[in-house]
Design a protein around this motif. Structure first.
Motif, PDB file in Angstrom:
ATOM      1  N   ALA A   1       0.922  -1.397  -0.245  1.00 37.17           N
ATOM      2  CA  ALA A   1       0.012  -0.200   0.099  1.00 37.17           C
ATOM      3  C   ALA A   1       0.433   1.867  -0.292  1.00 37.17           C
ATOM      4  N   VAL A   2       2.189   1.316   0.466  1.00 37.71           N
ATOM      5  CA  VAL A   2       2.483   2.705   1.322  1.00 37.71           C
ATOM      6  C   VAL A   2       4.114   2.792  -1.027  1.00 37.71           C
ATOM      7  N   PHE A   3       3.767   1.692  -0.672  1.00 36.91           N
ATOM      8  CA  PHE A   3       4.271   1.848  -2.477  1.00 36.91           C
ATOM      9  C   PHE A   3       3.349   2.381  -3.322  1.00 36.91           C
ATOM     10  N   LEU A   4       2.530   1.697  -3.612  1.00 33.09           N
ATOM     11  CA  LEU A   4       1.458   2.170  -4.169  1.00 33.09           C
ATOM     12  C   LEU A   4       1.218   3.884  -3.637  1.00 33.09           C
ATOM     13  N   ILE A   5       1.383   4.133  -3.035  1.00 34.89           N
ATOM     14  CA  ILE A   5       1.126   5.783  -2.687  1.00 34.89           C
ATOM     15  C   ILE A   5       1.501   6.371  -3.083  1.00 34.89           C
ATOM     16  N   ILE A   6       3.045   5.604  -2.332  1.00 37.27           N
ATOM     17  CA  ILE A   6       4.586   6.582  -3.436  1.00 37.27           C
ATOM     18  C   ILE A   6       4.175   7.126  -4.750  1.00 37.27           C
ATOM     19  N   LEU A   7       4.191   5.875  -6.126  1.00 34.46           N
ATOM     20  CA  LEU A   7       3.875   5.782  -7.144  1.00 34.46           C
ATOM     21  C   LEU A   7       3.014   7.072  -7.477  1.00 34.46           C
TER      22      LEU A   7
ATOM     23  N   ARG B   1       6.673  10.403 -11.315  1.00 32.49           N
ATOM     24  CA  ARG B   1       8.010  10.044 -12.526  1.00 32.49           C
ATOM     25  C   ARG B   1       8.546   8.865 -11.683  1.00 32.49           C
ATOM     26  N   TRP B   2       8.689   7.713 -12.600  1.00 30.68           N
ATOM     27  CA  TRP B   2       9.793   6.459 -11.963  1.00 30.68           C
ATOM     28  C   TRP B   2      10.872   6.603 -11.563  1.00 30.68           C
ATOM     29  N   LYS B   3      11.366   7.455 -11.824  1.00 28.68           N
ATOM     30  CA  LYS B   3      12.682   8.403 -10.775  1.00 28.68           C
ATOM     31  C   LYS B   3      12.221   8.467  -9.422  1.00 28.68           C
ATOM     32  N   ASP B   4      10.994   9.275  -9.619  1.00 29.85           N
ATOM     33  CA  ASP B   4      11.434  10.004  -8.387  1.00 29.85           C
ATOM     34  C   ASP B   4      10.743   8.772  -7.117  1.00 29.85           C
ATOM     35  N   ALA B   5      10.054   8.094  -7.784  1.00 28.28           N
ATOM     36  CA  ALA B   5       9.164   6.875  -6.992  1.00 28.28           C
ATOM     37  C   ALA B   5      10.566   6.093  -6.240  1.00 28.28           C
ATOM     38  N   MET B   6      11.270   6.039  -7.598  1.00 22.90           N
ATOM     39  CA  MET B   6      12.273   5.156  -7.276  1.00 22.90           C
ATOM     40  C   MET B   6      13.159   5.395  -5.763  1.00 22.90           C
ATOM     41  N   ALA B   7      13.681   6.871  -5.942  1.00 24.65           N
ATOM     42  CA  ALA B   7      14.959   7.409  -4.795  1.00 24.65           C
ATOM     43  C   ALA B   7      13.760   7.487  -3.749  1.00 24.65           C
ATOM     44  N   ILE B   8      12.186   7.792  -3.839  1.00 27.94           N
ATOM     45  CA  ILE B   8      11.455   7.380  -2.319  1.00 27.94           C
ATOM     46  C   ILE B   8      12.051   6.112  -2.106  1.00 27.94           C
TER      47      ILE B   8
ATOM     48  N   ILE C   1       8.618  11.993   1.004  1.00 26.05           N
ATOM     49  CA  ILE C   1       7.696  12.864  -0.471  1.00 26.05           C
ATOM     50  C   ILE C   1       7.363  14.199   0.233  1.00 26.05           C
ATOM     51  N   ASN C   2       7.462  14.598   1.442  1.00 21.49           N
ATOM     52  CA  ASN C   2       7.373  15.675   1.563  1.00 21.49           C
ATOM     53  C   ASN C   2       8.328  16.666   1.313  1.00 21.49           C
ATOM     54  N   ILE C   3       9.624  15.862   1.365  1.00 20.38           N
ATOM     55  CA  ILE C   3      10.861  16.548   0.418  1.00 20.38           C
ATOM     56  C   ILE C   3      11.049  16.223  -1.071  1.00 20.38           C
ATOM     57  N   LEU C   4      10.585  15.343  -1.688  1.00 23.02           N
ATOM     58  CA  LEU C   4      10.350  15.600  -2.953  1.00 23.02           C
ATOM     59  C   LEU C   4       9.359  16.939  -3.559  1.00 23.02           C
ATOM     60  N   VAL C   5       8.098  16.641  -2.809  1.00 23.87           N
ATOM     61  CA  VAL C   5       6.851  17.105  -3.747  1.00 23.87           C
ATOM     62  C   VAL C   5       7.647  18.570  -3.567  1.00 23.87           C
ATOM     63  N   ARG C   6       8.223  19.395  -2.134  1.00 20.36           N
ATOM     64  CA  ARG C   6       8.599  20.700  -2.887  1.00 20.36           C
ATOM     65  C   ARG C   6      10.364  21.160  -3.680  1.00 20.36           C
TER      66      ARG C   6
ATOM     67  N   ALA D   1      21.142  12.866  -1.830  1.00 18.31           N
ATOM     68  CA  ALA D   1      21.856  12.041  -2.402  1.00 18.31           C
ATOM     69  C   ALA D   1      21.082  11.734  -4.188  1.00 18.31           C
ATOM     70  N   LEU D   2      20.154  10.555  -3.380  1.00 20.61           N
ATOM     71  CA  LEU D   2      19.509   9.694  -4.555  1.00 20.61           C
ATOM     72  C   LEU D   2      18.558  10.381  -5.570  1.00 20.61           C
ATOM     73  N   LEU D   3      18.009  11.546  -5.108  1.00 23.93           N
ATOM     74  CA  LEU D   3      17.948  12.542  -6.364  1.00 23.93           C
ATOM     75  C   LEU D   3      18.781  13.025  -7.418  1.00 23.93           C
ATOM     76  N   ILE D   4      19.543  13.366  -6.623  1.00 23.68           N
ATOM     77  CA  ILE D   4      21.151  13.988  -7.324  1.00 23.68           C
ATOM     78  C   ILE D   4      21.437  12.861  -8.899  1.00 23.68           C
ATOM     79  N   LYS D   5      22.236  11.417  -7.853  1.00 25.59           N
ATOM     80  CA  LYS D   5      22.529  10.693  -8.076  1.00 25.59           C
ATOM     81  C   LYS D   5      21.560   9.638  -9.771  1.00 25.59           C
ATOM     82  N   MET D   6      20.156   9.893  -9.445  1.00 22.03           N
ATOM     83  CA  MET D   6      19.038   9.597  -9.752  1.00 22.03           C
ATOM     84  C   MET D   6      19.222  10.314 -11.386  1.00 22.03           C
TER      85      MET D   6
END
Length: 160
Positions: A17-23, A28-35, A77-82, A153-158
């Motif tokens: 359920a958490v992974f589905l909510i993240i998606l 975006r696939w890369k954003d979801a994968m980073a989280i 998710i909070n950091i990603l949304v910003r 770090a993951l967001l920059i690396k990816m």
């Protein structure tokens, strides 16, 4: 018993359920994968800390494990949304720095107050509350570390 049978199954349901909510939220696939990567590393650190400090998992404190998945996803998710809201404006590193300055503090404060609440459980005479507090604090710290230094770090690396 029932806990040995139901707990692993229910944890898998919570994780899915958490992974589905993240998606859904990340889009975006890369954003979801980073989280997701950060979340999995955070929970792995939690489990490692629990094993290192020999915290016994029982019926009462087990609930902290699926809760950690939700917490880790929420912080990421909070950091990603910003980050996503500003991503097209300038250099990705600058956008990420701004996301951490604007949102990272709020995430840290949220986690800190939650840790204080869980720490109060550790002063109890009831060993079940103490063990829940220990497991929950391990989850909070691990998920905060996954969201704050690891996710950027993951967001920059990816190049997300």
């Amino acid at each position: 018993g029932t806990v040995a049978h139901d707990a692993p199954r229910d944890t898998v349901y919570a994780i899915v359920a958490v992974f589905l909510i993240i998606l859904v939220i990340a889009w975006r696939w890369k954003d979801a994968m980073a989280i997701t990567i950060g979340l999995c590393i955070g929970v792995a650190v939690m489990v490692g800390a629990v094993a290192f400090f020999d915290v016994k998992i029982n019926f009462f404190n087990f609930v902290a494990i699926p809760t950690a998945f939700g917490t880790g996803a929420d912080y990421g998710i909070n950091i990603l949304v910003r980050y996503v809201s500003d991503r097209r404006k300038t250099d990705p590193r600058e956008v990420l720095r701004n996301a951490m300055v604007r949102t990272g503090g709020a995430v840290f404060l949220c986690s800190s107050t939650t840790i204080i609440g869980y720490f109060s459980l550790m002063t109890s005479n009831n060993q079940a509350l103490v063990s829940y507090g220990e497991l929950a604090i391990a989850g909070e710290v691990a998920c905060l570390l996954a969201a704050e230094p690891l996710l950027p770090a993951l967001l920059i690396k990816m190049k997300a």
